[in-house]
Structure formats: structure tokens, C-alpha cells
Design an enzyme around this catalytic site. Sequence first.
Site, PDB file in Angstrom:
ATOM      1  N   HIS A  31     -19.538   0.977  -0.584  1.00 36.35           N
ATOM      2  CA  HIS A  31     -19.292   2.409  -0.627  1.00 36.35           C
ATOM      3  C   HIS A  31     -20.436   3.097   0.115  1.00 36.35           C
ATOM      4  O   HIS A  31     -21.601   2.729  -0.059  1.00 36.35           O
ATOM      5  CB  HIS A  31     -19.202   2.891  -2.076  1.00 36.35           C
ATOM      6  CG  HIS A  31     -18.866   4.340  -2.198  1.00 36.35           C
ATOM      7  ND1 HIS A  31     -17.751   4.895  -1.612  1.00 36.35           N
ATOM      8  CD2 HIS A  31     -19.507   5.350  -2.832  1.00 36.35           C
ATOM      9  CE1 HIS A  31     -17.720   6.190  -1.878  1.00 36.35           C
ATOM     10  NE2 HIS A  31     -18.772   6.489  -2.621  1.00 36.35           N
ATOM     11  N   HIS A  43     -20.763  12.080  -0.210  1.00 34.69           N
ATOM     12  CA  HIS A  43     -19.901  10.952   0.154  1.00 34.69           C
ATOM     13  C   HIS A  43     -18.449  11.327  -0.060  1.00 34.69           C
ATOM     14  O   HIS A  43     -18.130  12.393  -0.558  1.00 34.69           O
ATOM     15  CB  HIS A  43     -20.280   9.688  -0.630  1.00 34.69           C
ATOM     16  CG  HIS A  43     -20.251   9.850  -2.119  1.00 34.69           C
ATOM     17  ND1 HIS A  43     -19.283   9.292  -2.910  1.00 34.69           N
ATOM     18  CD2 HIS A  43     -21.088  10.513  -2.968  1.00 34.69           C
ATOM     19  CE1 HIS A  43     -19.531   9.578  -4.183  1.00 34.69           C
ATOM     20  NE2 HIS A  43     -20.617  10.330  -4.234  1.00 34.69           N
ATOM     21  N   CYS A 150     -14.942   6.298   3.398  1.00 35.07           N
ATOM     22  CA  CYS A 150     -16.318   6.761   3.177  1.00 35.07           C
ATOM     23  C   CYS A 150     -17.272   6.316   4.283  1.00 35.07           C
ATOM     24  O   CYS A 150     -18.200   7.046   4.642  1.00 35.07           O
ATOM     25  CB  CYS A 150     -16.829   6.300   1.812  1.00 35.07           C
ATOM     26  SG  CYS A 150     -16.847   4.499   1.596  1.00 35.07           S
TER      27      CYS A 150
END
Length: 180
Positions: A31, A43, A150
Site C-alpha cells: 500500500h 493516500h 494507490c
Amino acid sequence: MGDQTCRAISREMLKPGDHICTERWNGLYYHHGIYVGDDLVIHVNGPRKRSAYSSTKMKSSSSASSVYHATCQNNGCQKGFNCGTIKTCLDCFLDGHSLYVYDYECSIVRQYVIQYGGCIKSPEEVIEFATSKLQRKDFCAGYNLLVSNCEHFATLCKTGLAFSMQSIILTAKTVAFLTK
């Protein structure tokens, strides 16, 4: 993926404007976000589907996510599972996992950025761009694991190019497997 494009970093070494990442699902994927300082990260979260499993897991899990999201005291943290571009505290972003910084000096990343005309932006430009995306939900509406995730967001903030080495490597491996 992490061994090639990310390197471990301590919290003390973090600088505003850093593209950071953390592993998920035992390193199956990473991530990504932009560290903006003051223990905050901008994010993108993709849309989450609520299910009996996910709400049971959140209530009964001893994972860091249920602890951080339930008890986070950081006023700048947008808790929960909002869709789109959000700002959370570093602890909620890490979700109990290790911290890495994206390595733009890695040969595969550097070659991609040069080949497609990107450049590494100053920390101020990176933060300004990431912050400008906070009020917009464009990454939620168009979220796609392979073409708008992301990592695409973080590389766009850092270089002006939206790309994901995870997606590129996964696609290449899939094509190689299917053409055997």
C-alpha cells in the site's frame, strides 16, 4: 515487488514528500502513500465492499487496524475506510506493518521515469499536489487495481507520471505465464 522498488526505513528518517509504502497480506502487495509530515500520510483507498465477514473481522480482530481505527487520537486522521484520497496518521497507514520508502534510484523505476519523461519533484511540489487531491474523489470513482490504484497516485504525486511497478510486474508475469 518490495525487494526491488522499496527499502526499509525508520520513522526518524522520514522526510515530508517521501513516497512510502507498507506490505499487506504478508507481502502479497504494498500500500502506497505520500508522507506529508507531522505523522500524516495522504493516500488512496479503493472502494470497500461491506460483508458479514469484514464487519465480523473488524469487531473480533486483534489486528492493528481495528485498534488504530477504533482508538486513533490524531485529529488529522480520517479514520475508517473512506473511498478516495484521504489523510491518515502514519500508524493507521502502516496498520501494524513495516515502513518502506519507494526507491526512485532503483534501476527499473529510474528507467521508467526517464523513458516516459517524468522527473522527481521537490518535496514541496509533492505535498502540494497530494494535498490538492484531498478534496477530490477522482481516484475513488476511477479506482482500478491495475490502472488506477494507490501506487499510481503516489508516483503521480512524486514524478508527474501515474504508474505502478506492482501492476507492471504482475501484468508481465501473467503474460509470460499465459504464453508458455
